[in-house]
Design an enzyme around this catalytic site. Structure first.
Site, PDB file in Angstrom:
ATOM      1  N   VAL A  94       0.869  -1.180   0.000  1.00  0.00           N
ATOM      2  CA  VAL A  94       0.000   0.000   0.000  1.00  0.00           C
ATOM      3  C   VAL A  94       0.908   1.233   0.000  1.00  0.00           C
ATOM      4  O   VAL A  94       1.696   1.442   0.935  1.00  0.00           O
ATOM      5  CB  VAL A  94      -0.932   0.024   1.232  1.00  0.00           C
ATOM      6  CG1 VAL A  94      -1.775   1.289   1.230  1.00  0.00           C
ATOM      7  CG2 VAL A  94      -1.831  -1.213   1.240  1.00  0.00           C
ATOM      8  N   HIS A  98       3.008   3.940   6.232  1.00  0.00           N
ATOM      9  CA  HIS A  98       2.391   3.316   7.404  1.00  0.00           C
ATOM     10  C   HIS A  98       3.419   2.584   8.244  1.00  0.00           C
ATOM     11  O   HIS A  98       4.406   2.071   7.724  1.00  0.00           O
ATOM     12  CB  HIS A  98       1.267   2.352   7.000  1.00  0.00           C
ATOM     13  CG  HIS A  98       1.672   1.313   5.999  1.00  0.00           C
ATOM     14  ND1 HIS A  98       1.728   1.560   4.650  1.00  0.00           N
ATOM     15  CD2 HIS A  98       2.038   0.018   6.156  1.00  0.00           C
ATOM     16  CE1 HIS A  98       2.112   0.472   4.011  1.00  0.00           C
ATOM     17  NE2 HIS A  98       2.321  -0.486   4.911  1.00  0.00           N
TER      18      HIS A  98
HETATM   19  P1  5GP Z   1       2.595  -3.310   3.513  1.00  0.00           P
HETATM   20  O1  5GP Z   1       2.860  -4.679   2.955  1.00  0.00           O
HETATM   21  O2  5GP Z   1       2.333  -2.283   2.433  1.00  0.00           O
HETATM   22  O3  5GP Z   1       3.635  -2.868   4.495  1.00  0.00           O
HETATM   23  O4  5GP Z   1       1.288  -3.475   4.378  1.00  0.00           O
HETATM   24  C1  5GP Z   1       0.026  -3.135   3.954  1.00  0.00           C
HETATM   25  C2  5GP Z   1      -0.927  -3.678   4.991  1.00  0.00           C
HETATM   26  O5  5GP Z   1      -2.176  -3.074   4.795  1.00  0.00           O
HETATM   27  C3  5GP Z   1      -1.135  -5.184   4.942  1.00  0.00           C
HETATM   28  O6  5GP Z   1      -0.762  -5.761   6.193  1.00  0.00           O
HETATM   29  C4  5GP Z   1      -2.622  -5.338   4.643  1.00  0.00           C
HETATM   30  O7  5GP Z   1      -3.200  -6.412   5.343  1.00  0.00           O
HETATM   31  C5  5GP Z   1      -3.182  -4.002   5.086  1.00  0.00           C
HETATM   32  N1  5GP Z   1      -4.345  -3.559   4.348  1.00  0.00           N
HETATM   33  C6  5GP Z   1      -4.496  -3.536   2.989  1.00  0.00           C
HETATM   34  N2  5GP Z   1      -5.698  -3.031   2.665  1.00  0.00           N
HETATM   35  C7  5GP Z   1      -6.323  -2.733   3.837  1.00  0.00           C
HETATM   36  C8  5GP Z   1      -7.595  -2.183   4.129  1.00  0.00           C
HETATM   37  O8  5GP Z   1      -8.407  -1.845   3.269  1.00  0.00           O
HETATM   38  N3  5GP Z   1      -7.889  -2.002   5.458  1.00  0.00           N
HETATM   39  C9  5GP Z   1      -7.018  -2.346   6.457  1.00  0.00           C
HETATM   40  N4  5GP Z   1      -7.415  -2.135   7.720  1.00  0.00           N
HETATM   41  N5  5GP Z   1      -5.805  -2.870   6.193  1.00  0.00           N
HETATM   42  C10 5GP Z   1      -5.468  -3.068   4.908  1.00  0.00           C
END
Ligand code: 5GP
Ligand code: ZN
Length: 112
Positions: A94, A98
């Site tokens: 995403v 974050h």
């Molecule tokens: P990344 O891999 O980018 O560090 O983590 C993205 C995180 O966002 C993942 O752990 C995934 O489960 C979470 N995520 C993706 N889409 C959504 C969403 O629509 N709502 C929530 N609450 N978490 C999300």
């Protein structure tokens, strides 16, 4: 950013399981938790990741929520891990800055 899911969750445009927030950042539960406690902390303003001109106030607001999440979730005494995936090799999926706050289980040494 209009088509960014985390912008919409942080602003409340899309309802989510919010843990806490302040003026500049929001903390809500990850939709696909990797630990008993798995909370995401995001800035309310859009930044792709930590390389995207993030100001000190925003980082301070996010960091403030780390402690608040830990206390509210009861992992401040047992410990937790904070991860900020950045870019392809780290598996960032995403593209809105974050922090992952993970806890509630003994994680051992593993990768980190
Ligand atoms: P990344 O891999 O980018 O560090 O983590 C993205 C995180 O966002 C993942 O752990 C995934 O489960 C979470 N995520 C993706 N889409 C959504 C969403 O629509 N709502 C929530 N609450 N978490 C999300
Ligand atoms: Zn965004």
């Amino acid at each position: 950013m209009s088509d960014c899911i985390f912008c919409k969750l942080a602003s409340g445009e899309i309802p989510t399981d919010m843990v806490c927030e302040n003026d500049l950042a929001a903390a809500f539960r990850d939709a696909n938790p990797q630990a008993p406690v798995h909370v995401l902390i995001v800035p309310k303003a859009h930044h792709d990741n930590i390389l995207d001109n993030v100001d000190a106030q925003t980082l301070a607001a996010m960091t403030e929520l780390v402690g608040e999440v830990a206390r509210r979730e009861g992992i401040d005494k047992t410990g937790f891990r904070v991860i900020m995936n950045t870019g392809a090799d780290a598996g960032q999926t995403v593209m809105h800055l974050h922090m992952h706050v993970l806890g509630g289980i003994e994680m051992g040494e593993g990768l980190l």
